[in-house]
Design a protein around this motif. Structure first.
Motif, PDB file in Angstrom:
ATOM      1  N   VAL A  27       0.746  -1.506   0.081  1.00  0.00           N
ATOM      2  CA  VAL A  27       0.195  -0.076  -0.052  1.00  0.00           C
ATOM      3  C   VAL A  27       0.968   1.936   0.259  1.00  0.00           C
ATOM      4  CG1 VAL A  27      -1.849  -1.290   0.835  1.00  0.00           C
ATOM      5  CG2 VAL A  27      -0.738   0.269   2.541  1.00  0.00           C
ATOM      6  N   GLY A  28       0.349   2.151  -0.770  1.00  0.00           N
ATOM      7  CA  GLY A  28       0.980   3.688  -0.701  1.00  0.00           C
ATOM      8  C   GLY A  28       0.229   4.698  -1.657  1.00  0.00           C
ATOM      9  N   ILE A  29       0.650   6.099  -0.877  1.00  0.00           N
ATOM     10  CA  ILE A  29      -0.231   6.891  -2.357  1.00  0.00           C
ATOM     11  C   ILE A  29       0.127   6.716  -4.073  1.00  0.00           C
ATOM     12  CG2 ILE A  29      -0.206   8.445  -0.252  1.00  0.00           C
ATOM     13  CD1 ILE A  29       2.327  10.061  -1.925  1.00  0.00           C
ATOM     14  N   ASN A  30      -0.496   7.390  -4.817  1.00  0.00           N
ATOM     15  CA  ASN A  30      -0.566   7.397  -5.269  1.00  0.00           C
ATOM     16  C   ASN A  30       0.761   7.983  -6.330  1.00  0.00           C
ATOM     17  OD1 ASN A  30      -2.802   5.725  -6.676  1.00  0.00           O
ATOM     18  ND2 ASN A  30      -4.066   7.656  -6.668  1.00  0.00           N
ATOM     19  N   ALA A  69       3.852   6.673  -5.536  1.00  0.00           N
ATOM     20  CA  ALA A  69       4.738   5.779  -4.248  1.00  0.00           C
ATOM     21  C   ALA A  69       6.059   4.993  -4.930  1.00  0.00           C
ATOM     22  CB  ALA A  69       4.111   5.162  -3.326  1.00  0.00           C
ATOM     23  N   LYS A  95       4.815   1.556  -6.353  1.00  0.00           N
ATOM     24  CA  LYS A  95       3.915   0.354  -5.858  1.00  0.00           C
ATOM     25  C   LYS A  95       4.116  -1.089  -7.067  1.00  0.00           C
ATOM     26  CE  LYS A  95      -0.137   1.494  -4.698  1.00  0.00           C
ATOM     27  NZ  LYS A  95       0.165   3.010  -4.358  1.00  0.00           N
ATOM     28  N   HIS A 151      -6.237  -0.685  -4.076  1.00  0.00           N
ATOM     29  CA  HIS A 151      -6.992   0.107  -2.926  1.00  0.00           C
ATOM     30  C   HIS A 151      -8.535   0.129  -2.087  1.00  0.00           C
ATOM     31  CE1 HIS A 151      -3.963   2.148  -5.717  1.00  0.00           C
ATOM     32  NE2 HIS A 151      -4.180   3.214  -4.622  1.00  0.00           N
ATOM     33  N   ARG A 183     -10.440  -1.400  -0.094  1.00  0.00           N
ATOM     34  CA  ARG A 183      -9.544  -2.029   1.443  1.00  0.00           C
ATOM     35  C   ARG A 183     -10.260  -3.386   2.264  1.00  0.00           C
ATOM     36  NH1 ARG A 183      -9.028   4.204   4.579  1.00  0.00           N
ATOM     37  NH2 ARG A 183      -8.154   5.375   3.371  1.00  0.00           N
ATOM     38  N   GLU A 240       3.662  -0.693   3.590  1.00  0.00           N
ATOM     39  CA  GLU A 240       3.660   0.555   3.601  1.00  0.00           C
ATOM     40  C   GLU A 240       4.615   1.052   2.821  1.00  0.00           C
ATOM     41  OE1 GLU A 240       0.901   4.721   5.040  1.00  0.00           O
ATOM     42  OE2 GLU A 240       3.178   2.545   6.222  1.00  0.00           O
ATOM     43  N   LEU A 279       6.203   4.460   2.122  1.00  0.00           N
ATOM     44  CA  LEU A 279       6.108   5.652   2.111  1.00  0.00           C
ATOM     45  C   LEU A 279       7.332   6.243   2.337  1.00  0.00           C
ATOM     46  CD1 LEU A 279       4.559   7.989   3.441  1.00  0.00           C
ATOM     47  CD2 LEU A 279       4.965   7.151   6.147  1.00  0.00           C
TER      48      LEU A 279
END
Length: 283
Positions: A34-37, A39, A41, A216, A218, A230, A232
């Motif tokens: 997981v992680g922000i757009n 990041a 992945k 995305h 959850r 994660e 980050l």
């Protein structure tokens, strides 16, 4: 442990996606990244699967580990039907079945020592066929195709006329049927309706191998995952449990670090005050 990633870094020009990503996946673990757009992945998955190279770091699979990789948009260019394309994951079973059928026919016309050798070979083939799940193969193929939302009438539909989302579902079916040690999925829920999504959740939760997934959704991660990685600010942290547990642990770690930071700041202030007093006496 089935996969280990150590200090992986990747940059494109001056844009550094990540500089220190480390995590591992154990046997039968279901792990999400997981992680922000932005990041990195998807780039990380490409590095793990060998489609891209990292700038530094190491990706290590345990010996003889097999994996299947589903990209966000899969391109299928074969002239196969939906059934043929997904069933191709079991080609080894079909080939073995042909050899068994041929032996059965040849044994009708053999005798003596030749027949004995054929019987021995036949026993080896049928034992291997059973070990590979050959007797349940047809029902397994049908179950996966229907589970992924294709009707029985669509079994004979050619894959080259399918939409992008349908091709991705076909590719997913082929991976699931091949049953690798590690299933790697990049946004597998994008092209699934609620019924198909629930089927996939149940399938992956019960899967005997390991899973590494980007999503995305959850709710999906809560029902499937037993671990979270994660990404980050260029590095990574690994958490045990599903997505809800990850959120709670993340908050706990943040609060713990804030307390440590506040203690550190107070200590800095204390030492600065001591230094200031010494300076007053030219010491």
């Amino acid at each position: 442990m089935i996969l280990s990633c150590s200090h992986i870094s990747k940059a494109f020009g001056e844009n550094t996606l990540f500089s220190d990503v480390s995590f591992h996946i154990n046997d039968n673990e279901k792990c999400a990244i997981v992680g922000i757009n932005g990041a990195g992945k998807t780039t990380l998955l490409k590095i793990i699967t060998g489609e891209s190279e990292s700038d530094s770091g190491e990706v290590v699979f345990s010996k003889d580990t097999s994996f299947g990789y589903l990209r966000q948009q899969e391109k299928i260019s074969s002239d196969n039907t939906i059934y043929e394309e997904i069933a191709s994951a079991k080609q080894n079973i079909f080939d073995l079945e042909k050899r068994i059928r041929k032996l059965e026919n040849d044994m009708k016309h053999a005798e003596g020592e030749t027949l004995d050798k054929m019987y021995q070979e036949y026993n080896r083939f049928t034992t291997e066929y059973e070990r590979l799940g050959g007797y349940a193969c047809e029902s397994e193929i049908t179950g996966i195709i229907k589970g992924l939302g294709f009707s029985e009438e669509a079994f004979t539909q050619k894959t080259d006329i399918l939409s992008g989302g349908e091709k991705t579902r076909v590719a997913l079916g082929r991976i699931l049927l091949s049953a690798p040690d590690l299933i790697i999925l990049d946004e597998p829920t994008n092209h699934l309706d609620m019924e198909t999504l629930q089927w996939l959740e149940n399938y992956l939760s019960a899967y005997k191998g390991s899973v590494l997934v980007i999503s995305h959704d959850r709710y999906f991660l809560d029902h499937v995952c037993t671990g979270i990685v994660e990404i980050l600010m260029g590095s990574s942290e690994q958490y045990n449990g599903n997505y809800t547990r990850y959120i709670a642990q993340r908050q706990e770690r943040f609060e713990s670090r804030m307390r440590a930071y506040e203690i550190q700041q107070k200590e800095i202030e204390r030492q600065q005050a001591i230094i200031a007093r010494y300076r007053m006496f030219n010491r």
